[in-house]
Design a protein around this motif. Structure first.
Motif, PDB file in Angstrom:
ATOM      1  N   LEU B  52       0.830  -1.200   0.000  1.00 37.32           N
ATOM      2  CA  LEU B  52       0.000   0.000   0.000  1.00 37.32           C
ATOM      3  C   LEU B  52       0.866   1.251   0.000  1.00 37.32           C
ATOM      4  O   LEU B  52       1.874   1.323   0.695  1.00 37.32           O
ATOM      5  CB  LEU B  52      -0.906   0.007   1.234  1.00 37.32           C
ATOM      6  N   VAL B  64     -10.348   4.039   0.904  1.00 45.29           N
ATOM      7  CA  VAL B  64      -9.474   3.229   0.059  1.00 45.29           C
ATOM      8  C   VAL B  64      -8.037   3.752   0.132  1.00 45.29           C
ATOM      9  O   VAL B  64      -7.775   4.836   0.652  1.00 45.29           O
ATOM     10  CB  VAL B  64      -9.940   3.249  -1.419  1.00 45.29           C
ATOM     11  N   TYR B  67      -2.813   0.444  -3.989  1.00 45.77           N
ATOM     12  CA  TYR B  67      -1.976  -0.752  -3.857  1.00 45.77           C
ATOM     13  C   TYR B  67      -1.140  -0.888  -5.106  1.00 45.77           C
ATOM     14  O   TYR B  67      -1.645  -0.830  -6.222  1.00 45.77           O
ATOM     15  CB  TYR B  67      -2.844  -1.996  -3.674  1.00 45.77           C
ATOM     16  N   GLU B  69       1.449  -3.275  -7.332  1.00 43.78           N
ATOM     17  CA  GLU B  69       1.975  -4.615  -7.557  1.00 43.78           C
ATOM     18  C   GLU B  69       3.089  -4.505  -8.599  1.00 43.78           C
ATOM     19  O   GLU B  69       2.850  -4.117  -9.744  1.00 43.78           O
ATOM     20  CB  GLU B  69       0.889  -5.568  -8.039  1.00 43.78           C
ATOM     21  N   SER B  82      -3.924  -0.287  -8.074  1.00 40.85           N
ATOM     22  CA  SER B  82      -5.354  -0.556  -7.921  1.00 40.85           C
ATOM     23  C   SER B  82      -5.783   0.044  -6.590  1.00 40.85           C
ATOM     24  O   SER B  82      -4.944   0.338  -5.725  1.00 40.85           O
ATOM     25  CB  SER B  82      -5.627  -2.060  -7.951  1.00 40.85           C
ATOM     26  N   GLU B  83      -7.091   0.247  -6.462  1.00 37.28           N
ATOM     27  CA  GLU B  83      -7.623   0.747  -5.195  1.00 37.28           C
ATOM     28  C   GLU B  83      -7.968  -0.436  -4.318  1.00 37.28           C
ATOM     29  O   GLU B  83      -8.683  -1.338  -4.741  1.00 37.28           O
ATOM     30  CB  GLU B  83      -8.887   1.597  -5.424  1.00 37.28           C
ATOM     31  N   GLN B  84      -7.482  -0.390  -3.125  1.00 36.84           N
ATOM     32  CA  GLN B  84      -7.802  -1.453  -2.179  1.00 36.84           C
ATOM     33  C   GLN B  84      -8.632  -0.850  -1.050  1.00 36.84           C
ATOM     34  O   GLN B  84      -8.194   0.117  -0.406  1.00 36.84           O
ATOM     35  CB  GLN B  84      -6.527  -2.078  -1.630  1.00 36.84           C
ATOM     36  N   GLN B  86      -9.943  -0.188   2.347  1.00 37.12           N
ATOM     37  CA  GLN B  86      -9.470  -0.362   3.706  1.00 37.12           C
ATOM     38  C   GLN B  86     -10.637  -0.421   4.699  1.00 37.12           C
ATOM     39  O   GLN B  86     -10.530  -1.066   5.742  1.00 37.12           O
ATOM     40  CB  GLN B  86      -8.526   0.786   4.086  1.00 37.12           C
TER      41      GLN B  86
END
Lengths: 159, 269
Positions: B52, B64, B67, B69, B82-84, B86
């Protein structure tokens, strides 16, 4: 010749032989000279191999360790020095002698001593007829041009 | 004869041996995979970079965070974002936190989404004032406020306005402070007191202010239009008739009064 004459002849020969022998003895005794020679010490060195192929090494990477055995072929105990030349490739490709390091025992590259262009004592009191191992390792500087490089590493015994 | 034998041996003081070192320098790359990427010796384990990044923020009513990768592109690496989520929020999100239904006094987002239906409403013509002197209180059909935004609001005020001025006598609202949750609708029961001498051709505005106890507000407007022209003419005609009738009554009454006064004077001895 009668018996007396034979006896006289034998005696005479024996006396003559004894007289001759005495002469040699007198001559030999008169001509003896004591002679002696002192032979000084001599140095000698031999290496188990005359090359050290470190193989392919990436820029900024370290090579594997190579071991070379140095033998004292001289007649007395000797010290051994070590020195080297710069690494030379094609054209202007070169890097410093100090990228090669040496040690008397196996270990990491960082723990070894950098080679220089002047002789530095490496081995001490190597017995005549004895030998010692020299552990070599090198590292390629970061950003070094890809090429094949060579370096001379010289071992010298001093008596 | 004397024979003297002399043996001479020259001493060797030093001896050397040379080792020729050889190395093939190559531009080393790492393994070009997720765990070893880049140029040797700087091989990076990209799994340590995944994670994050940045601050929390509100998106689609939830809290949100970005994130990343990472992936290896040979000798370098890049990442996808991407939106993660929370925090999943039931009542929406504001200032990077989920809102709770507390009954008021909390901050609102900068964006306030409301919908006011209908956007215009006509005066019921049958309750127009019958004379300029009269005032009338008009109770309008309910307006609906639909909360189509992502937040819940806890204080709604609404009033009648004329040219953005809440006039004395115009303003009046019932149920002036109520709560409306996200996705909910509320009916506004508006009462406007129309003063005397109104202009029937004017348009009046229902202004709804959405606030939440802080300085956040948004006004929505619905236009209160007057009756149609036919009705206006009828009302004007009616007014005129009423005026004439009133004036006639005043004149006749005054004449009768004068006659009576003269008759009384004539009877004085």
């Amino acid at each position: 010749m009668d018996k007396t004459g034979k006896t006289n002849l034998v005696v005479g020969v024996v006396v003559a032989m004894l007289m001759i022998l005495a002469t040699f003895v007198v001559l030999a005794d008169a001509s003896v000279v004591d002679a002696s020679v002192t032979v000084p010490s001599s140095c000698g060195i031999s290496l188990d191999q005359s090359t050290a192929a470190f193989g392919s090494v990436g820029t900024g990477a370290e090579s594997s360790e190579i071991t070379r055995t140095v033998s004292n072929t001289g007649s007395t105990t000797a010290n051994v020095t070590i020195e080297g030349s710069a690494w030379d490739g094609s054209g202007a490709n070169t890097f410093v002698v100090g990228q090669t390091k040496y040690a008397l025992s196996t270990g990491s590259y960082a723990s070894k001593t950098a080679l220089t262009g002047s002789p530095v004592q490496h081995m001490t009191d190597v017995a005549n007829g004895g030998s010692d191992d020299s552990f070599l390792q090198m590292a390629v500087p970061s950003g070094q041009a890809a090429d094949t490089y060579n370096q001379n590493i010289t071992y010298t015994t001093v008596c | 004869m004397i024979i003297v034998l002399v043996i001479c041996i020259l001493p060797v003081l030093a001896d050397s041996g040379v080792v020729v070192g050889t190395v093939i320098v190559v531009n080393a790359t790492c393994d070009s995979n997720k765990t070893s990427c880049g140029i040797y010796p700087n091989c990076t384990d990209l799994t340590t970079l995944d994670g994050l990044y940045g601050d929390l923020y509100c998106s689609d009513g939830n809290v949100v965070q970005i994130y990343r990768e990472y992936y290896c592109t040979g000798t370098t690496y890049d990442y996808n974002i991407s939106e993660q989520i929370q925090q999943n929020c039931t009542y929406g999100c504001v200032d990077e936190t989920c809102k709770s239904y507390t009954g008021g006094g909390i901050n609102v987002n900068d964006i306030i989404d409301f919908e006011l239906t209908p956007r215009e409403i006509k005066y019921p013509s049958n309750i127009f004032p019958s004379s300029p002197e009269e005032t009338v209180t008009i109770i309008f059909p309910s307006f609906m406020i639909n909360n189509i935004g992502k937040d819940s609001y806890f204080q709604i005020t609404y009033s009648c306005y004329n040219d953005d001025n809440c006039m004395n006598g115009w303003c009046g609202a019932s149920d002036n402070n109520f709560q409306i949750l996200q996705g909910d609708s509320k009916a506004i029961n508006l009462i406007c007191t129309i003063p005397e001498n109104i202009k029937y051709s004017e348009q009046y505005t229902l202004k709804v202010l959405v606030t939440n106890g802080a300085d956040r507000q948004k006004s929505l407007q619905a236009t209160l239009i007057t009756a149609d022209e036919k009705t206006i003419l009828q009302v004007l005609a009616s007014r005129e008739r009423n005026e004439k009738i009133k004036n006639t009554v005043y004149i006749v009454g005054g004449f009768i009064g004068l006659v009576i006064l003269l008759w009384w004077i004539s009877k004085i001895p």
